[in-house]
Enzyme design. Structure first.
Site, PDB file in Angstrom:
ATOM      1  N   SER A  46       0.830 -10.035  -1.376  1.00 52.55           N
ATOM      2  CA  SER A  46       0.618 -10.512  -0.002  1.00 52.55           C
ATOM      3  C   SER A  46      -0.587 -11.449  -0.026  1.00 52.55           C
ATOM      4  O   SER A  46      -1.636 -11.176   0.523  1.00 52.55           O
ATOM      5  CB  SER A  46       0.373  -9.336   0.943  1.00 52.55           C
ATOM      6  OG  SER A  46      -0.792  -8.634   0.595  1.00 52.55           O
ATOM      7  N   HIS A  89       4.453  -4.249  -0.474  1.00 55.19           N
ATOM      8  CA  HIS A  89       4.235  -3.417  -1.659  1.00 55.19           C
ATOM      9  C   HIS A  89       5.242  -2.282  -1.786  1.00 55.19           C
ATOM     10  O   HIS A  89       5.199  -1.505  -2.727  1.00 55.19           O
ATOM     11  CB  HIS A  89       2.816  -2.827  -1.654  1.00 55.19           C
ATOM     12  CG  HIS A  89       1.759  -3.878  -1.662  1.00 55.19           C
ATOM     13  ND1 HIS A  89       0.453  -3.617  -1.328  1.00 55.19           N
ATOM     14  CD2 HIS A  89       1.812  -5.204  -1.959  1.00 55.19           C
ATOM     15  CE1 HIS A  89      -0.252  -4.734  -1.413  1.00 55.19           C
ATOM     16  NE2 HIS A  89       0.553  -5.705  -1.792  1.00 55.19           N
ATOM     17  N   GLU A 133      -0.969  -0.889   4.086  1.00 53.15           N
ATOM     18  CA  GLU A 133      -1.754   0.126   3.364  1.00 53.15           C
ATOM     19  C   GLU A 133      -2.329   1.184   4.300  1.00 53.15           C
ATOM     20  O   GLU A 133      -2.969   0.852   5.306  1.00 53.15           O
ATOM     21  CB  GLU A 133      -2.910  -0.549   2.607  1.00 53.15           C
ATOM     22  CG  GLU A 133      -2.406  -1.547   1.587  1.00 53.15           C
ATOM     23  CD  GLU A 133      -3.516  -2.335   0.906  1.00 53.15           C
ATOM     24  OE1 GLU A 133      -4.669  -1.852   0.867  1.00 53.15           O
ATOM     25  OE2 GLU A 133      -3.229  -3.444   0.433  1.00 53.15           O
ATOM     26  N   ASP A 179      -4.897  -1.263   5.995  1.00 53.03           N
ATOM     27  CA  ASP A 179      -4.772  -2.700   5.776  1.00 53.03           C
ATOM     28  C   ASP A 179      -3.377  -3.102   6.252  1.00 53.03           C
ATOM     29  O   ASP A 179      -2.413  -3.045   5.485  1.00 53.03           O
ATOM     30  CB  ASP A 179      -4.961  -3.084   4.303  1.00 53.03           C
ATOM     31  CG  ASP A 179      -4.750  -4.587   4.094  1.00 53.03           C
ATOM     32  OD1 ASP A 179      -4.626  -5.314   5.106  1.00 53.03           O
ATOM     33  OD2 ASP A 179      -4.699  -5.032   2.923  1.00 53.03           O
ATOM     34  N   GLU A 187      -8.436  -3.664   7.836  1.00 50.72           N
ATOM     35  CA  GLU A 187      -8.504  -4.953   7.140  1.00 50.72           C
ATOM     36  C   GLU A 187      -7.394  -5.866   7.654  1.00 50.72           C
ATOM     37  O   GLU A 187      -6.280  -5.394   7.932  1.00 50.72           O
ATOM     38  CB  GLU A 187      -8.310  -4.648   5.642  1.00 50.72           C
ATOM     39  CG  GLU A 187      -8.279  -5.850   4.726  1.00 50.72           C
ATOM     40  CD  GLU A 187      -7.961  -5.408   3.289  1.00 50.72           C
ATOM     41  OE1 GLU A 187      -8.406  -4.319   2.850  1.00 50.72           O
ATOM     42  OE2 GLU A 187      -7.234  -6.148   2.604  1.00 50.72           O
ATOM     43  N   ASP A 191      -9.707 -10.124   4.509  1.00 54.13           N
ATOM     44  CA  ASP A 191      -9.113 -10.354   3.180  1.00 54.13           C
ATOM     45  C   ASP A 191      -8.477 -11.748   3.187  1.00 54.13           C
ATOM     46  O   ASP A 191      -9.133 -12.739   2.845  1.00 54.13           O
ATOM     47  CB  ASP A 191      -8.099  -9.238   2.890  1.00 54.13           C
ATOM     48  CG  ASP A 191      -7.273  -9.490   1.639  1.00 54.13           C
ATOM     49  OD1 ASP A 191      -7.644 -10.375   0.852  1.00 54.13           O
ATOM     50  OD2 ASP A 191      -6.244  -8.812   1.429  1.00 54.13           O
ATOM     51  N   HIS A 205      -9.021  -4.348  -5.845  1.00 58.65           N
ATOM     52  CA  HIS A 205      -7.946  -4.629  -6.809  1.00 58.65           C
ATOM     53  C   HIS A 205      -6.924  -5.562  -6.173  1.00 58.65           C
ATOM     54  O   HIS A 205      -7.050  -5.925  -5.009  1.00 58.65           O
ATOM     55  CB  HIS A 205      -7.272  -3.307  -7.210  1.00 58.65           C
ATOM     56  CG  HIS A 205      -6.519  -2.658  -6.076  1.00 58.65           C
ATOM     57  ND1 HIS A 205      -5.556  -1.698  -6.241  1.00 58.65           N
ATOM     58  CD2 HIS A 205      -6.593  -2.850  -4.726  1.00 58.65           C
ATOM     59  CE1 HIS A 205      -5.072  -1.337  -5.071  1.00 58.65           C
ATOM     60  NE2 HIS A 205      -5.687  -2.008  -4.140  1.00 58.65           N
TER      61      HIS A 205
HETATM   62  C1  PEP Z   1      -4.347  -6.582  -0.113  1.00 58.88           C
HETATM   63  O1  PEP Z   1      -3.670  -7.210   0.711  1.00 58.88           O
HETATM   64  O2  PEP Z   1      -5.473  -6.196   0.180  1.00 58.88           O
HETATM   65  C2  PEP Z   1      -3.822  -6.311  -1.451  1.00 58.88           C
HETATM   66  C3  PEP Z   1      -4.522  -5.608  -2.340  1.00 58.88           C
HETATM   67  O3  PEP Z   1      -2.585  -6.776  -1.719  1.00 58.88           O
HETATM   68  P1  PEP Z   1      -2.255  -8.060  -2.596  1.00 58.88           P
HETATM   69  O4  PEP Z   1      -2.949  -7.914  -3.896  1.00 58.88           O
HETATM   70  O5  PEP Z   1      -0.749  -8.019  -2.711  1.00 58.88           O
HETATM   71  O6  PEP Z   1      -2.746  -9.230  -1.810  1.00 58.88           O
HETATM   72 MG    MG Z   2      -5.452  -6.968   2.247  1.00 60.95          MG
END
Ligand code: PEP
Ligand code: MG
Length: 422
Positions: A47, A161, A170, A248, A289, A314, A367
C-alpha cells in the site's frame, strides 16, 4: 584514527537479487572493506504512497515484471563512485548517491539500489568500529539515550495485506504498559495466540490463516468486528491494563475521486472522522495512522483538532522532509511513520526523524508489508531512541526477526536497557 579510516575504506560493492516475504525479488547489497564485509536487504511495500521514492523494477515477463536486475546494474554504477570512500562517512556516501541519481524521487538509480548501499554501509561501519549497529546509528543521530521501542503489532490484517472484505489495513496491539521489551513480546505473543483460539472457534480453522504481516485475516467486514475480537483477546489474556490498540486504516487505499471513503459503507471525510472518534471512545485506541487519503489535508487538520489519540503520517509524509515541513505547518498529524525505503537513504531517514522530533512529534520506525530476515529497523529504532516501532504480528520469520533482534539488544544492554513508555 588512521587505522580506523583504512579499515573502513570501501573496496567492493556487490548486489544480488534475493526474495522477500511475498516471494518477490528484492535487492541485497554486500559491501566490502579490506578485511570485513556487511550486507543489507531492502524491504518493499504494497500500500505504497504515491509520493514515495521510486522502487526500480525491470518490467517484462521475468518475475512478473518485478525483477531487480536494473537496480543491481545501478549498484555497479554506484560502486564506481563510492570505492575508496570511508564507510563511516554515511552522509558523504548518501549525498554522493543522491548527486549521482540527480532526480527528485531516485528514479534513475532506483531507491532500492541506493538504500541497499546506504544500509549496508552503515552495517560495515558498525563492524569496523566494533560496535553494534544501534550504537553506530545512535552516534550518527547524536543520540545518547538508547531506548527499546514499544512495538505496534498488527494482529488482524485487512486491506491490501489480506484480500478479504475488511477494508482497514491494520489492527494493532500495543503493549505500552509493559516494563521491558521482553515482557512486551510475551504479552503480544500470548494475546495473539488467544486471539487465534477465539477466531478459530467463531469462524473455523481456515480463518486463522495469516496475511502479509503475520496477522490473522478472518472473514470480517467492519472495523468493529476486528476491534471486538482483539479486545476480547486482550481481556481473556488479562492484559487490559498493559495493552492498548492502534489502527492503520491506510485510507488512501479506500478513497475514491468523489472524496468518498468506501469501507463497509460509504463515508464522507466528516463521517469518517466521527467514526474514528467513536471507535477510539469505545475501544482503547491510542494511535491512528493515515486516517485519510495522502493529500486530503483538510480532513487531517480537522481530525487533529478533535482527536485525543496520536495521528501518524505514513503515505501522508513518506519520510520526506519537504512533506514533513508542510504537514507541521498545517498541523496535519503529530507523529512520523519512518520507513527507510520511502526516502531511500539512512541520512535522509535520520533527517526526517530529527525534523519530526524538533516539531515535537513522535517517531515510529516501521517495517514494510514485504519484508526479509534483515532486522535493520530494530537497530534503527533503538539507536535513535524514538520509542515506537511497527513490526507486524509475532509470527513469520520476516516479522519475528525484528522482535528477536530487539530481544537480543535488550539482553546486550543488560541493566542499561530501558523500555519506552507511550
Ligand atoms: C503501512 O501501510 O504502514 C505498511 C506497513 O504497509 P506497506 O508496506 O504495504 O505500505
Ligand atoms: Mg501505513
Amino acid at each position: 584514527m588512521g587505522d580506523i579510516f583504512l579499515a573502513c575504506k570501501i573496496t567492493k560493492i556487490k548486489a544480488r537479487e534475493v526474495l522477500d516475504s511475498r516471494g518477490n525479488p528484492t535487492v541485497e547489497v554486500q559491501i566490502f572493506s579490506k578485511d570485513k564485509n556487511a550486507s543489507a536487504i531492502v524491504p518493499s511495500g504494497a500500500s505504497t504512497g504515491i509520493h514515495e521514492a521510486h522502487e526500480l523494477r525491470d518490467g517484462g515477463s521475468r518475475y512478473m515484471g518485478k525483477g531487480v536486475q536494473k537496480a543491481l546494474k545501478n549498484v555497479k554504477i554506484i560502486e564506481k563512485s563510492l570505492k575508496g570512500m570511508d564507510a563511516c562517512a554515511q552522509k558523504e556516501i548518501d549525498n554522493a548517491m543522491i548527486a549521482l541519481d540527480n532526480t527528485e524521487n531516485k528514479s534513475r538509480l532506483g531507491a532500492n539500489a541506493i538504500l541497499g548501499v546506504s544500509m549496508a554501509a552503515a552495517r560495515l561501519a558498525s563492524e569496523c568500529k566494533k560496535m553494534p549497529l544501534y550504537k553506530h546509528i545512535a552516534a550518527l543521530y547524536k543520540n545518547k539515550r538508547l531506548l527499546l521501542p514499544v512495538p505496534f503489532c498488527n494482529i488482524i490484517n485487512g486491506g491490501k495485506h489480506a484480500g478479504g472484505k475488511l477494508r482497514m489495513q491494520e489492527f494493532m496491539v500495543v503493549p505500552n504498559r509493559a516494563k521491558s521489551f521482553s515482557e512486551a513480546a510475551q504479552l503480544v505473543s500470548e494475546t495473539y495466540h488467544i486471539l487465534k483460539g477465539i477466531i478459530e472457534k467463531k469462524y473455523g480453522k481456515s480463518a486463522v490463516n495469516v496475511g502479509d504481516e503475520g496477522g490473522f485475516a478472518p472473514p470480517l467486514t467492519k472495523a468493529e468486528e476486528a476491534l471486538t475480537l482483539i479486545t476480547k483477546a486482550i481481556n481473556e489474556a488479562g492484559y487490559e491494563k498493559k495493552i492498548s490498540i492502534a489502527l492503520d486504516p491506510a485510507a488512501s487505499e479506500f478513497y475514491n475521486k468523489n472524496s468518498i471513503y468506501l469501507l463497509h459503507k460509504q463515508f464522507t471525510s466528516e463521517k469518517l472522522a466521527e467514526h474514528y472518534i467513536r471507535l477510539s471512545n469505545k475501544y482503547n485506541i491510542i494511535s491512528i495512522e493515515d486516517p485519510f487519503e495522502q493529500d486530503d489535508f483538510s480532513s487531517f487538520s480537522a481530525l487533529m483538532k478533535k482527536a485525543r489519540f496520536q495521528i501518524v503520517g505514513d503515505d501522508l509524509l513518506v519520510t520526506n522532509t519537504k512533506r514533513i515541513i508542510s504537514a507541521a505547518e498545517k498541523r496535519l498529524c503529530n507523529a512520523l511513520l519512518l520507513k527507510v525505503n520511502q526516502i531511500g537513504t539512512l541520512t535522509e531517514s535520520l533527517a526526517a526523524a530529527r525534523l519530526s522530533m524538533d516539531h515535537g512529534w513522535k517517531v515510529m520506525v516501521s517495517h514494510r508489508s514485504g519484508e526479509t530476515e534483515d532486522s535493520f529497523i530494530s537497530d534503527l529504532a533503538s539507536g535513535i531512541g524514538c520509542g515506537q516501532i511497527k513490526l507486524g504480528a509475532p509470527c513469520r520469520s520476516d516479522r519475528t526477526s525484528k522482535y528477536n533482534r530487539l530481544l537480543r539488544i535488550e539482553e546486550e544492554l543488560g541493566s542499561k536497557a530501558r523500555y519506552a513508555r507511550f
